[in-house]
Design a protein around this motif. Structure first.
Motif, PDB file in Angstrom:
ATOM      1  N   SER A  39       0.505  -1.339   0.062  1.00 27.15           N
ATOM      2  CA  SER A  39      -0.073   0.012   0.136  1.00 27.15           C
ATOM      3  C   SER A  39       0.872   1.341  -0.140  1.00 27.15           C
ATOM      4  O   SER A  39       1.815   0.947   1.325  1.00 27.15           O
ATOM      5  CB  SER A  39      -1.322  -0.232   1.001  1.00 27.15           C
ATOM      6  OG  SER A  39      -1.487  -0.581   1.202  1.00 27.15           O
ATOM      7  N   PRO A  40       0.856   2.210  -0.864  1.00 21.56           N
ATOM      8  CA  PRO A  40       1.878   3.614  -1.090  1.00 21.56           C
ATOM      9  C   PRO A  40       1.056   4.042   0.002  1.00 21.56           C
ATOM     10  O   PRO A  40       0.280   4.388   0.698  1.00 21.56           O
ATOM     11  CB  PRO A  40       1.015   4.454  -2.017  1.00 21.56           C
ATOM     12  CG  PRO A  40       0.064   3.085  -3.104  1.00 21.56           C
ATOM     13  CD  PRO A  40      -0.066   1.817  -1.923  1.00 21.56           C
ATOM     14  N   ARG A  41       2.019   4.730   0.790  1.00 22.80           N
ATOM     15  CA  ARG A  41       2.178   5.663   2.272  1.00 22.80           C
ATOM     16  C   ARG A  41       2.886   6.825   1.997  1.00 22.80           C
ATOM     17  O   ARG A  41       3.826   6.740   0.886  1.00 22.80           O
ATOM     18  CB  ARG A  41       2.243   4.748   3.022  1.00 22.80           C
ATOM     19  CG  ARG A  41       4.381   4.305   2.945  1.00 22.80           C
ATOM     20  CD  ARG A  41       4.369   2.987   4.637  1.00 22.80           C
ATOM     21  NE  ARG A  41       3.894   1.744   4.025  1.00 22.80           N
ATOM     22  CZ  ARG A  41       1.815   1.746   5.031  1.00 22.80           C
ATOM     23  NH1 ARG A  41       2.770   2.190   5.700  1.00 22.80           N
ATOM     24  NH2 ARG A  41       2.494   0.324   4.216  1.00 22.80           N
ATOM     25  N   ARG A  42       2.960   7.962   2.816  1.00 19.00           N
ATOM     26  CA  ARG A  42       3.530   9.006   2.899  1.00 19.00           C
ATOM     27  C   ARG A  42       4.967   8.774   3.254  1.00 19.00           C
ATOM     28  O   ARG A  42       5.888   8.052   4.335  1.00 19.00           O
ATOM     29  CB  ARG A  42       3.082  10.065   3.714  1.00 19.00           C
ATOM     30  CG  ARG A  42       3.892  11.676   3.422  1.00 19.00           C
ATOM     31  CD  ARG A  42       3.427  12.510   4.556  1.00 19.00           C
ATOM     32  NE  ARG A  42       1.709  12.750   3.986  1.00 19.00           N
ATOM     33  CZ  ARG A  42       1.247  13.959   2.628  1.00 19.00           C
ATOM     34  NH1 ARG A  42       2.421  14.481   1.965  1.00 19.00           N
ATOM     35  NH2 ARG A  42       0.138  13.585   2.726  1.00 19.00           N
ATOM     36  N   ILE A 128       7.782  14.682  -7.192  1.00 15.64           N
ATOM     37  CA  ILE A 128       6.413  13.530  -6.918  1.00 15.64           C
ATOM     38  C   ILE A 128       6.469  13.147  -5.489  1.00 15.64           C
ATOM     39  O   ILE A 128       5.566  12.987  -5.152  1.00 15.64           O
ATOM     40  CB  ILE A 128       7.241  12.231  -7.403  1.00 15.64           C
ATOM     41  CG1 ILE A 128       6.831  12.175  -9.033  1.00 15.64           C
ATOM     42  CG2 ILE A 128       6.070  10.721  -6.834  1.00 15.64           C
ATOM     43  CD1 ILE A 128       5.346  12.657  -9.415  1.00 15.64           C
ATOM     44  N   TYR A 129       8.043  13.848  -5.039  1.00 14.25           N
ATOM     45  CA  TYR A 129       7.876  13.174  -3.229  1.00 14.25           C
ATOM     46  C   TYR A 129       7.241  14.624  -3.123  1.00 14.25           C
ATOM     47  O   TYR A 129       6.052  14.397  -2.278  1.00 14.25           O
ATOM     48  CB  TYR A 129       9.175  13.551  -2.873  1.00 14.25           C
ATOM     49  CG  TYR A 129       9.479  13.501  -1.014  1.00 14.25           C
ATOM     50  CD1 TYR A 129       9.698  12.079  -0.509  1.00 14.25           C
ATOM     51  CD2 TYR A 129       8.949  14.884  -0.746  1.00 14.25           C
ATOM     52  CE1 TYR A 129       9.534  12.099   0.584  1.00 14.25           C
ATOM     53  CE2 TYR A 129       9.969  14.386   0.970  1.00 14.25           C
ATOM     54  CZ  TYR A 129       9.557  13.799   1.364  1.00 14.25           C
ATOM     55  OH  TYR A 129       9.589  13.336   2.560  1.00 14.25           O
ATOM     56  N   ARG A 130       7.528  15.889  -3.230  1.00 17.01           N
ATOM     57  CA  ARG A 130       6.247  16.740  -2.589  1.00 17.01           C
ATOM     58  C   ARG A 130       5.138  16.663  -2.632  1.00 17.01           C
ATOM     59  O   ARG A 130       4.364  16.591  -2.407  1.00 17.01           O
ATOM     60  CB  ARG A 130       7.895  17.980  -2.965  1.00 17.01           C
ATOM     61  CG  ARG A 130       6.618  19.760  -3.002  1.00 17.01           C
ATOM     62  CD  ARG A 130       6.769  19.852  -0.647  1.00 17.01           C
ATOM     63  NE  ARG A 130       6.364  21.045  -0.671  1.00 17.01           N
ATOM     64  CZ  ARG A 130       5.096  20.472  -0.165  1.00 17.01           C
ATOM     65  NH1 ARG A 130       3.901  19.765  -0.849  1.00 17.01           N
ATOM     66  NH2 ARG A 130       4.549  22.534   0.023  1.00 17.01           N
ATOM     67  N   PHE A 131       4.307  17.373  -3.595  1.00 14.36           N
ATOM     68  CA  PHE A 131       3.823  16.925  -4.459  1.00 14.36           C
ATOM     69  C   PHE A 131       2.373  15.189  -4.666  1.00 14.36           C
ATOM     70  O   PHE A 131       1.589  15.242  -4.851  1.00 14.36           O
ATOM     71  CB  PHE A 131       3.636  18.090  -5.819  1.00 14.36           C
ATOM     72  CG  PHE A 131       3.996  19.308  -5.446  1.00 14.36           C
ATOM     73  CD1 PHE A 131       3.543  20.466  -4.735  1.00 14.36           C
ATOM     74  CD2 PHE A 131       5.261  19.707  -5.961  1.00 14.36           C
ATOM     75  CE1 PHE A 131       4.263  21.500  -4.229  1.00 14.36           C
ATOM     76  CE2 PHE A 131       6.121  20.641  -5.794  1.00 14.36           C
ATOM     77  CZ  PHE A 131       4.967  21.959  -5.331  1.00 14.36           C
TER      78      PHE A 131
END
Length: 294
Positions: A39-42, A128-131
């Motif tokens: 699962s994608p997570r922050r 991509i990391y930031r937004f």
């Protein structure tokens, strides 16, 4: 590529992947460890910096540890060059000589080859990391899988770049024009495996950047620039005699593997994942580590 100028296509891409459903967001015992890992997570900045640094160091170490196999690399280069000439598609030498005759252009391409490969790739990762934190892990996996499978190519198929071929009159533009930055020419050539030209990661990484920008950005100018970047990179790697254009095909195949690996793990292509992660809890690996500490 700021937030104000490069917006996401929320109506087009901000949808849940088949893997990440509302039921999987729950933290109850019915949610398996594998599902949580997928699962994608922050992302966490300190972990990402460490991961990227260690990964690139490992990649460079392995790439340079591959035996140079000079004789095999030169033989493979001769085979590719003869095959291209037989098919009438051997354009590398013509491009190399034509661009080399325009000093300001070839010098610019030398610096392009030496710098943008890293600058643009890191810039896209940061963007991509930031937004788009929900898409970051899948996008990063594409890049890592692409780079990882390229190491197999370096080991199995040593290949000399055109500039190192014997008797073919290619111009090593870095040496001729005394520009800096190339790890494969001049004083830095002993720090890099010069016979690892297939596949071209300049193409693999630049195409990754271009497709990521094209898929996520909504500003037309940004999407156009995204597609122009790998096209310009292809011209540069050929003009500087660092690669055959077939090396670029190898880079594209590696990228296709990277997207396949990412889709298999996350259940969707990166740009189709939610912009923000649905699961906000601690990483399952952290919870597992805490259990061992108790």
């Amino acid at each position: 590529m700021g937030e104000a100028s490069v917006k996401t296509l929320e109506t087009r891409t901000d949808v849940s992947s088949p893997l990440v459903t509302e039921s999987e967001v729950r933290t109850g015992p019915e949610r398996t460890l594998l599902a949580r890992l997928r699962s994608p997570r922050r992302p966490r900045i300190w972990f990402e910096i460490l991961l990227i640094a260690v990964s690139y160091w490992t990649y460079s170490l392995i790439r340079n540890a591959v035996p140079e196999q000079k004789a095999a690399a030169l033989a493979n280069a001769d085979w590719i060059w003869n095959a291209e000439r037989s098919l009438g598609i051997a354009v590398e030498q013509t491009v190399n000589h034509a661009v080399n005759s325009v000093t300001w252009l070839i010098v610019g391409m030398n610096y392009y080859y030496a710098t943008l490969h890293f600058i643009v790739t890191i810039g896209v990762l940061v963007w991509i990391y930031r937004f788009h934190p929900g898409r970051y892990a899948a996008t990063r996996l594409v890049l890592f899988a692409t780079t990882g499978v390229a190491l197999v190519g370096y080991y199995l198929y040593p290949l000399a770049p055109p500039r190192l071929m014997n008797g073919q009159n290619f111009v090593d533009t870095v040496l001729v024009h005394h520009t800096w930055g190339s790890m494969a020419s001049g004083n830095l050539k002993n720090m890099s495996n010069q016979y690892a030209a297939m596949p071209s990661m300049h193409i693999g990484w630049s195409l990754w950047c271009g497709l990521t920008i094209f898929a996520v950005a909504s500003a037309p100018w940004a999407r156009i620039l995204g597609l122009l970047y790998p096209a310009a990179t292809l011209v540069v790697i050929v003009a500087t005699a660092n690669h055959f254009w077939l090396d670029a095909v190898g880079g594209m195949l590696c990228l296709a593997f990277g997207y396949t690996a990412s889709r298999a793990w996350f259940g969707s292509l990166p740009h189709r994942l939610p912009r923000h992660p649905l699961y906000a809890g601690p990483h399952p690996a952290t919870a597992l580590l805490n259990r061992f500490r108790r």
